[in-house]
Design an enzyme around this catalytic site. Structure first.
Site, short mmCIF file in Angstrom:
data_model
loop_
_atom_site.label_atom_id
_atom_site.label_comp_id
_atom_site.label_asym_id
_atom_site.label_seq_id
_atom_site.Cartn_x
_atom_site.Cartn_y
_atom_site.Cartn_z
N TYR A 143 -59.70 21.89 41.23
CA TYR A 143 -59.90 20.46 41.46
C TYR A 143 -58.87 19.99 42.47
O TYR A 143 -57.79 19.53 42.11
CB TYR A 143 -59.79 19.68 40.13
CG TYR A 143 -60.89 20.06 39.14
CD1 TYR A 143 -61.84 21.02 39.46
CD2 TYR A 143 -60.98 19.46 37.90
CE1 TYR A 143 -62.84 21.38 38.57
CE2 TYR A 143 -61.98 19.81 37.00
CZ TYR A 143 -62.90 20.77 37.33
OH TYR A 143 -63.89 21.12 36.45
N LYS A 193 -61.30 35.64 36.65
CA LYS A 193 -62.52 36.05 37.34
C LYS A 193 -62.09 36.83 38.57
O LYS A 193 -62.59 36.62 39.68
CB LYS A 193 -63.36 34.81 37.70
CG LYS A 193 -64.79 35.10 38.14
CD LYS A 193 -65.62 35.78 37.07
CE LYS A 193 -66.86 36.38 37.70
NZ LYS A 193 -67.56 37.31 36.80
N ASP A 226 -66.88 34.60 32.39
CA ASP A 226 -68.29 34.66 31.97
C ASP A 226 -68.41 35.39 30.63
O ASP A 226 -69.09 34.92 29.71
CB ASP A 226 -69.17 35.30 33.06
CG ASP A 226 -68.54 36.51 33.74
OD1 ASP A 226 -67.37 36.84 33.43
OD2 ASP A 226 -69.22 37.14 34.57
N ASP A 250 -62.20 23.53 31.74
CA ASP A 250 -63.14 22.41 31.62
C ASP A 250 -64.47 22.90 31.04
O ASP A 250 -65.02 22.33 30.09
CB ASP A 250 -63.35 21.79 33.01
CG ASP A 250 -64.04 20.44 32.95
OD1 ASP A 250 -64.32 19.94 31.84
OD2 ASP A 250 -64.31 19.88 34.03
N ASP A 254 -66.27 22.45 26.92
CA ASP A 254 -67.55 21.85 26.55
C ASP A 254 -68.29 22.78 25.59
O ASP A 254 -68.93 22.32 24.63
CB ASP A 254 -68.43 21.55 27.78
CG ASP A 254 -68.20 20.14 28.33
OD1 ASP A 254 -67.06 19.66 28.25
OD2 ASP A 254 -69.16 19.51 28.82
MG MG Z 1 -65.57 18.27 31.11
#
Ligand code: MG
Ligand code: NAI
Length: 366
Positions: A143, A193, A226, A250, A254
């Site tokens: 980000y 990754k 992954d 992030d 979720d």
């Molecule tokens: Mg989020």
């Protein structure tokens, strides 16, 4: 701090309810904090700011130019959620959340994914328990403002977005996660990754290994993000502490939120661990425009976030009382909002949490 005798502690806290269901789940959280404050001997001075997408529509900015200075005067920030379907999402993220996280060097985003008694997980093997603590890097990584768009509107148009990884940034988040692992099951998985992202992620892995050499008592392991995402679904009971970059953390959280029953359950803390600046506490969920205004948003993620705030502010007893009350409501009653399969309103769940707090006072030590 004892309720009797002496002067009561006063804690100034900034309140940013934001948009949508942020405004619906915030009042119950403030009331719960007031209830435990009365019992454990502190008062919170709420300093409410209307900064939100609504505010942006009226003023052209998510917060005024001295917004950060005003927040700096408070001991902590309690945030609901920001986001409005009529505006692009980067407006609220880059206009409010990211400036706060960066100005106050809140480089840790702590997100527990814990399945509480009485809550149904969509996973078949959830009876083995889910108690994962995700430590997301919150100040750099993917980000980033570095990049740009060239030749806009032409066939040659291209976009470049640079991810920023610094040795200092990786070291401090891994150390924080390893220290936390020491207080738990001493197992730490790092999301990577490095098979595909060959510069920044190999650097991440290298620094992870160097930091972990200082923690021989913690089992540190790298896992591709992954495969780790799949692990959150297939073997969540085997996960303890997980550390990841801004983007990986992030996404994983979720998944963490839905496997413990609902997006509406998950709390989070944006921490400046050194306490130089205020930290910010917010549920993982957004403004949920699909249910905003209906009065059925689950307030538990917000209330739990307020408990994390009190814990951070040194009011551990009151935080524990709030968590016990949440456990009691979910474990001993069928009062829950529709996202958890119930039919209760936000206000009914809030009232049930208050009743559970009152019941603790009637049976002290319970
Ligand atoms: Mg989020
Ligand atoms: P969302 O978290 O708002 O909603 C996702 C789904 O979960 C929806 O179906 C919603 O109804 C449900 N949900 C979320 N919280 C709930 C709660 N407390 N009780 C019951 N159900 C709940 O994520 P979405 O839809 O991707 O984003 C909506 C807006 O929120 C966007 O503008 C987005 O940018 C913003 N957002 C803001 C965040 C923040 O303020 N930190 C975080 C995530 C999204």
């Amino acid at each position: 701090m004892a309720a009797d005798g002496g002067s009561r502690r006063r804690i100034p806290v900034a309140v940013l309810a934001g948009d949508g269901i942020g405004r619906e789940v915030m009042p119950p959280a403030l009331e719960v904090v007031e209830t435990v404050g009365t019992r454990f001997g502190f008062d919170v001075d709420w300093v409410e700011y209307p900064w939100s997408c609504d505010y942006y529509t009226k003023t052209g900015a998510m917060m005024p130019s001295d917004g950060i200075d005003r927040l700096a005067e408070q001991d902590a920030i309690l945030l609901g959620a920001v986001g409005d379907p009529s505006l692009p999402d980067h407006v609220s993220l880059w206009g409010l959340l990211i400036p706060i996280r960066r100005a106050f060097d809140q480089y840790i985003n702590l997100r527990p994914a814990k399945l509480l008694p009485g809550v149904e997980s969509p996973l078949r093997h959830s009876d083995r328990g889910i108690d994962i603590l995700v430590v997301r890097e919150n100040s750099e990584g993917e980000y980033s403002e570095v990049g740009g768009r060239v030749f806009p509107g032409t066939p040659q148009e291209f976009a470049v977005q640079e991810a920023i990884f610094t040795r200092r940034g990786i070291e401090r988040v891994v150390k924080f996660a390893a220290d936390l692992a020491r207080t738990r099951e001493r197992r730490l998985i790092s999301a990577t990754k490095s098979n595909g992202i060959i510069h920044s992620m190999t650097f991440w892995d290298e620094v992870f290994g160097q930091v972990m050499a200082e923690y021989p008592d913690v089992e540190g392991r790298l896992m591709h993000v992954d495969a780790l995402a799949a692990r959150f679904v297939s073997h969540p009971h085997e996960l303890d502490v997980v550390v990841g970059s801004n983007l990986f953390g992030d996404i994983l959280t979720d998944i963490g939120a839905v496997i413990v029953g609902s997006m509406g359950m998950a709390p989070s803390a944006n921490l400046n661990p050194e306490g130089v600046h205020p930290s910010m506490f917010e549920p993982v969920h957004g403004s949920a425009p699909d249910i905003a205004g209906a009065g059925v948003a689950n307030p538990i993620g917000q209330i739990w976030s307020a408990a994390m705030m009190l814990d951070h502010l040194g009011e551990a007893e009151s935080a524990a009382a709030i968590l016990d009350a949440i456990h009691a409501v979910l474990g001993e009653s069928d009062i829950r909002t529709p996202d958890l399969g119930g039919s209760a309103t936000t206000a009914e769940v809030a009232a049930a949490v208050q009743q559970a707090l009152a019941a603790q006072e009637r049976t002290p030590g319970a």
